[in-house]
Scaffold this motif. Structure first.
Motif, PDB file in Angstrom:
ATOM      1  N   MET A 198      68.182  21.850  24.525  1.00  0.00           N
ATOM      2  CA  MET A 198      68.617  23.190  24.122  1.00  0.00           C
ATOM      3  C   MET A 198      70.135  23.264  24.237  1.00  0.00           C
ATOM      4  SD  MET A 198      66.715  26.627  25.263  1.00  0.00           S
ATOM      5  CE  MET A 198      66.959  26.288  26.990  1.00  0.00           C
TER       6      MET A 198
ATOM      7  N   PRO B  53      71.481  28.123  24.125  1.00  0.00           N
ATOM      8  CA  PRO B  53      70.264  28.932  24.066  1.00  0.00           C
ATOM      9  C   PRO B  53      70.475  30.259  23.365  1.00  0.00           C
ATOM     10  CG  PRO B  53      71.212  28.908  26.268  1.00  0.00           C
ATOM     11  CD  PRO B  53      71.958  27.887  25.468  1.00  0.00           C
ATOM     12  N   HIS B  54      71.713  30.690  23.243  1.00  0.00           N
ATOM     13  CA  HIS B  54      71.927  32.013  22.660  1.00  0.00           C
ATOM     14  C   HIS B  54      72.260  31.979  21.179  1.00  0.00           C
ATOM     15  CE1 HIS B  54      71.405  34.628  26.048  1.00  0.00           C
ATOM     16  NE2 HIS B  54      71.904  33.663  26.780  1.00  0.00           N
TER      17      HIS B  54
ATOM     18  N   HIS C 259      71.232  31.584  17.306  1.00  0.00           N
ATOM     19  CA  HIS C 259      70.004  31.847  16.572  1.00  0.00           C
ATOM     20  C   HIS C 259      70.090  31.230  15.197  1.00  0.00           C
ATOM     21  CE1 HIS C 259      68.871  34.742  19.642  1.00  0.00           C
ATOM     22  NE2 HIS C 259      70.146  35.035  19.659  1.00  0.00           N
TER      23      HIS C 259
ATOM     24  N   ASP D 270      76.782  40.312   0.795  1.00  0.00           N
ATOM     25  CA  ASP D 270      75.595  40.569  -0.022  1.00  0.00           C
ATOM     26  C   ASP D 270      75.515  42.075  -0.295  1.00  0.00           C
ATOM     27  OD1 ASP D 270      74.881  41.633   2.346  1.00  0.00           O
ATOM     28  OD2 ASP D 270      73.368  40.126   2.820  1.00  0.00           O
TER      29      ASP D 270
ATOM     30  N   SER E 100      80.984  53.718   3.888  1.00  0.00           N
ATOM     31  CA  SER E 100      82.070  54.142   4.770  1.00  0.00           C
ATOM     32  C   SER E 100      83.169  54.837   3.978  1.00  0.00           C
ATOM     33  CB  SER E 100      82.614  52.957   5.560  1.00  0.00           C
ATOM     34  OG  SER E 100      83.275  52.078   4.695  1.00  0.00           O
TER      35      SER E 100
ATOM     36  N   TRP F  10      81.937  58.255   3.551  1.00  0.00           N
ATOM     37  CA  TRP F  10      82.048  58.969   4.817  1.00  0.00           C
ATOM     38  C   TRP F  10      83.477  59.462   5.044  1.00  0.00           C
ATOM     39  CZ3 TRP F  10      84.740  57.442   9.232  1.00  0.00           C
ATOM     40  CH2 TRP F  10      84.429  58.139  10.393  1.00  0.00           C
TER      41      TRP F  10
END
Ligand code: HEM
Ligand SMILES: [Cu+2]
Lengths: 114, 593
Positions: A1, A4-5, A7, A80, A90, A93
């Protein structure tokens, strides 16, 4: 590993990250454009050629600058649809902010005495 | 437990047997390094949640002390304890600490951090290091805040209105402003992290329509944090610039516009009240379904009303400025728009009430807090409508009526929501059950104390007593005494959990994976969870919506364990007895997902 953080993409999609990568030349060109626009603003405000319309021109230039920065530096170019929509939202807004501010400032009736 | 060992499941077609109790995690996230450094350098979202919990609990105590000073001072009508100046500093410290350093991070940074990844079936938040950074940034902000207080405090009120704050005030405005400015970045970081996590890291099968409502509410909260906080940051900078350099921005004497400050400030700070309350809504939705054993009524309405509040919440800020000199047309417009936000809030309250209808309701501490929340929030919301009505607000503005209004929503609503969440997920976070009896007692004391504190304030506010004044006519003393008495009861109510929750860590019964027999993914992993939340080999795959209490299955499609859980029928997880046994039941409710 290893980490581990981290993804990895969940569905095993592999895409070529180099495809839309920025090139130093491209980034530099954009930077030059922004600087050029800045010089224009500076000229417009210090020379006074446009008189009372200077403000509008300056704001227009600032908008273009912000757009260029967002599109190239902030990578909207590679974004995308969700990212593009978010960016547009935004802008919308910000529009709310200005319109509702103006609902106050443009409808004040001041009684001038004396 | 074999399927046949469960009398209620047996013979009911279509019900899945509950899963076996998962083996305890080794190591669980608490055991994975016990040194101080292992905590200070952790990137585990659960540990960061705990760090936030400890930090904001300390802030809550400090803010509570300031509130105590204010209330004690008001027992006499002539500011008998504090000097007028000290009184100003006390209520400002109370407001700044409680709003910026407690309520805004309370649920998102503590429970959100801990639960969002678990609820959507992820190993961590999207940016674990950013998450840790947000805590450190928060600490830096807090240090500035502490500096401001130790340096004599701020006397402007939490709203920091110029020109007083930039010209007249002799107090530590600049460090306070820097503190709030810096802590805003931690709020932005948390919001960003949650948004990206929810977009990118949901487990297979966890569609948007199957997200727990807690996730929806924090998603909406994060949007507000991301959009609103930069505006207040810029406003605070402008304030600091004017105070330090004397450049005219807000001060009319030097060419500024004080109403502009109020516009900019409330453009953030009204949405910020929804940063504070929306996460509480999320907690209520989770708890109320679990403790009435029913699917949420109107899942989509509740989810979308959170988003509605996030959007509409940005359109009403000037209802704080009706008497500040804005134009009549604008005031009318904002009065009308303010009414609109009551609609999504009411949608939620109605749906929660409908969820209770014919539920199998039990009254453990989380549920008591939630019932308190719904009642008190409703009072707060309805009085908000009084204030949003242009004509009545001219009478009520800046009186104790406003103070009572926002304490009903923020303390009666949000603090109770936070307590509910803390009590609901405490077994998951710590692996221990707390005292059932004491937790119920504390919930009851808090609700009673709260009413006694703030109902008199509606009365005196309606009769014109302005807020933020230490002196008042003697005939109103009795109401202030009542209010202070209530505040003492309220304080006692908060003290009790401060004892039994820590004690439970040592003496509490061990909690199972799913002590409340709830449906969310977070209950599928052992209590306390392992470092990466779920089994390395078998990441969760979601098969249904979040509240299938009617079918009696969790989001993985497994049966719900049979209550009572650990502690027996008398324990906090014991359901049998109060209103009869609960468990999987057939109910005619909407099936989601
Ligand atoms: C049902 C929706 C709500 C409406 C229509 C509403 C309306 C109002 C109005 C009109 C005021 C200004 C009163 C005045 O200063 O004269 C006000 C003040 C306030 N409200 Fe609400 N409110 C609502 C919900 C909330 C919620 C949910 C919170 C917080 C969780 C909140 C927190 C506050 C605070 C902190 C103030 C006072 C700010 C200050 O001047 O210090 N309100 N509300
Ligand atoms: Cu407001």
């Amino acid at each position: 590993m290893a980490d581990p953080h981290s993804h990895p993409p969940a569905h095993g999609t592999s895409y070529d990250v180099t495809k839309d990568a920025d090139t130093p030349g491209g980034l530099f060109a954009v930077y030059l454009v922004v600087l050029l626009l800045f010089a224009t603003t500076f000229f417009v405000s210090s020379s006074g050629v446009l008189g009372r319309y200077a403000l509008f021109v300056q704001l227009a230039i600032a908008t273009v600058q912000a757009g260029v920065v967002a599109y190239y530096f902030m990578h909207l170019r590679q974004g995308d649809r969700v990212v593009t929509l978010t960016a547009l939202a935004s802008v919308f807004w910000t529009l709310i902010l200005f319109v509702l501010f103006m609902s106050d400032y443009m409808t004040r009736h001041r009684v001038v005495t004396g | 437990m074999t399927p046949t060992a469960n009398p209620r499941v047996q013979g009911v077609p279509g019900l899945t047997p509950p899963p076996p109790e998962p083996p305890p995690a080794s190591p669980n996230y608490l055991e994975n390094g016990t040194s101080l450094w292992s905590w200070l350098s952790t990137v585990d979202h659960k540990r960061i949640g705990i760090l936030y919990l400890l930090t904001i609990s300390a802030v809550f105590v400090l803010g509570g002390v300031a509130a105590g000073l204010v209330r004690l001072n008001l027992v006499t009508y002539n500011s008998g304890i504090l000097s007028e100046d000290a009184y100003n500093r006390a209520f400002t410290a109370h407001g700044v600490l409680m709003l910026f350093f407690f309520l805004i991070p309370a649920v998102p940074a503590v429970l959100g951090n801990f639960l969002i990844p678990m609820m959507i079936g992820a190993k961590d938040l999207a940016f674990p290091k950013l998450n840790l950074a947000s805590w450190y940034v928060f600490l830096v902000g807090l240090v500035f805040g502490a500096w401001a207080i130790l340096n004599g405090g701020i006397d402007t009120g939490w709203t920091l209105y110029p020109p007083y704050s930039t010209r007249g005030s002799q107090s530590s405005v600049v460090p306070g402003v820097v503190g709030v400015f810096v802590s805003g970045f931690s709020s932005i970081m948390t919001g960003l992290n949650i948004l990206v996590t929810v977009h990118k890291m949901r487990a297979p099968g966890m569609t948007w329509g199957r997200l727990p409502l807690f996730v929806w509410s924090l998603y909406a909260t994060s949007l507000i944090q991301l959009l609103g906080t930069p505006v207040v940051a810029i406003t605070l900078i402008l304030l600091g610039v004017e105070r330090v350099t004397g450049e005219g921005i807000f001060d009319p004497a030097i060419g500024g516009d004080p109403v502009l400050f109020q516009h900019l400030f409330w453009f953030y700070s009204h949405p910020a009240v929804y940063i504070m309350i929306l996460p509480g809504f999320g907690v209520v939705s989770e708890v109320i379904t679990c403790f009435s054993r029913k699917n949420i009524f109107g899942y989509h309405a509740v989810a979308w009303s959170s988003m509605g509040i996030a959007v509409v919440g940005f359109l009403l800020w000037a209802h704080h400025m009706f008497v500040a000199g804005i134009s009549y047309y604008s005031a009318l417009l904002f009065s009308f728009l303010s009414m609109l936000v009551a609609v999504p809030s009411a949608i939620k309250v109605f749906n929660w009430t409908a969820t209770l209808y014919r539920g199998s309701i039990t009254f453990q501490a989380p549920m008591l807090f939630v019932i308190g929340f719904i009642i008190l929030f409703t009072v707060g919301g309805v009085t908000g409508l009084f204030l949003a009505t242009l004509g009545t607000d001219i009478h009520l503005h800046d009186t104790y009526f406003v103070v009572a209004h926002f304490h009903f929503v923020m303390v009666g609503g949000m603090v109770l929501g936070y307590m509910a969440g803390l009590h609901f997920w405490w077994p998951k976070m710590t692996g221990r059950m707390y005292s059932d009896w004491w937790s119920r007692v504390s919930a009851a004391i808090i609700i009673v104390g709260f009413f006694l504190t703030f109902v008199p304030q509606f009365y005196i506010g309606y009769h014109g007593i302005p807020r933020r004044y230490p002196n008042y006519p003697p005939e109103f003393q009795i109401y202030h005494v009542l209010s202070t008495a209530g505040a003492s009861i309220l304080g006692l109510g908060y003290l009790i959990p401060a004892l039994y929750l820590p004690l439970s860590l040592f003496y509490g019964e061990k909690a199972g994976a799913n002590p409340w027999s709830a449906t969310g993914l977070e209950w599928a992993s052992p209590s306390p969870p392992p470092v990466f939340n779920f089994d390395e080999e078998r990441m969760p795959v979601v098969v249904c919506g979040p509240y299938e209490y009617a079918l009696g299955i969790d989001q993985l499609g497994r049966g719900l364990p049979e209550p009572p859980g650990p502690g027996g029928a008398e324990g906090p997880a014991g359901r049998a007895g109060v209103t009869g046994p609960a468990g999987p039941m057939q109910k005619e409710t909407e099936v989601v997902g």
